[in-house]
Write a protein that holds these residues in place. Structure first.
Motif, mmCIF file in Angstrom:
data_model
loop_
_atom_site.group_PDB
_atom_site.id
_atom_site.type_symbol
_atom_site.label_atom_id
_atom_site.label_comp_id
_atom_site.label_asym_id
_atom_site.label_seq_id
_atom_site.Cartn_x
_atom_site.Cartn_y
_atom_site.Cartn_z
ATOM 1 N N GLU A 67 18.128 -21.513 22.051
ATOM 2 C CA GLU A 67 19.338 -22.231 22.429
ATOM 3 C C GLU A 67 19.186 -23.470 21.738
ATOM 4 N N ASP A 68 19.820 -23.713 21.160
ATOM 5 C CA ASP A 68 20.115 -24.697 20.122
ATOM 6 C C ASP A 68 18.382 -24.748 19.387
ATOM 7 N N HIS A 69 18.035 -23.991 18.805
ATOM 8 C CA HIS A 69 16.646 -23.792 18.158
ATOM 9 C C HIS A 69 15.717 -23.677 19.361
ATOM 10 N N ARG A 70 15.088 -23.539 20.122
ATOM 11 C CA ARG A 70 14.908 -23.809 21.268
ATOM 12 C C ARG A 70 14.593 -22.855 22.183
ATOM 13 N N LEU A 71 13.756 -21.633 21.748
ATOM 14 C CA LEU A 71 13.239 -20.641 22.720
ATOM 15 C C LEU A 71 12.962 -20.588 24.069
ATOM 16 N N VAL A 72 13.905 -19.755 24.740
ATOM 17 C CA VAL A 72 13.926 -20.174 26.651
ATOM 18 C C VAL A 72 14.079 -18.574 27.185
#
Length: 105
Positions: A67-72
């Motif tokens: 998500e927007d270059h953040r792993l969640v």
């Protein structure tokens, strides 16, 4: 819970990093596996242990998403009270980012 968690792990690896069909290059599974192997993300087991400690309940679904270059990690959980929670955890740190309760029908 353990059987459900194992099934969720298999689903997670098969559906990791969901992306729009026009962007899917077939490497999402490889990206998720490499992120885990390199230590870029915590294991699903580590996240599920946190979920059990903080909320209890039964796992419905688990996904690892970019998500927007953040792993969640997105976790759907059925609580002992019958509530459905959607939880988002930072895959790198394990920090709880968001909690949302789905309205009951």
């Amino acid at each position: 819970m353990k059987l459900i968690a194992l099934a969720a792990a298999a689903v997670l690896m098969a559906t990791a990093f969901p992306v729009k069909a026009d962007r899917d290059d077939g490497r999402d599974h490889d990206r998720a596996l490499e992120a885990l192997r390199s230590g870029e993300v915590l294991s699903l087991r580590a996240i599920l242990d946190r979920v059990q400690t903080e909320f209890g309940g039964d796992l419905i679904e688990a996904e690892l998403e970019d998500e927007d270059h953040r792993l969640v990690y997105e976790i759907k959980l059925l609580t002992a009270e019958g509530r459905v929670l959607k939880l988002e955890y930072d895959a790198r740190t394990g920090d709880l980012l968001k909690t949302k309760e789905k309205p009951s029908r």
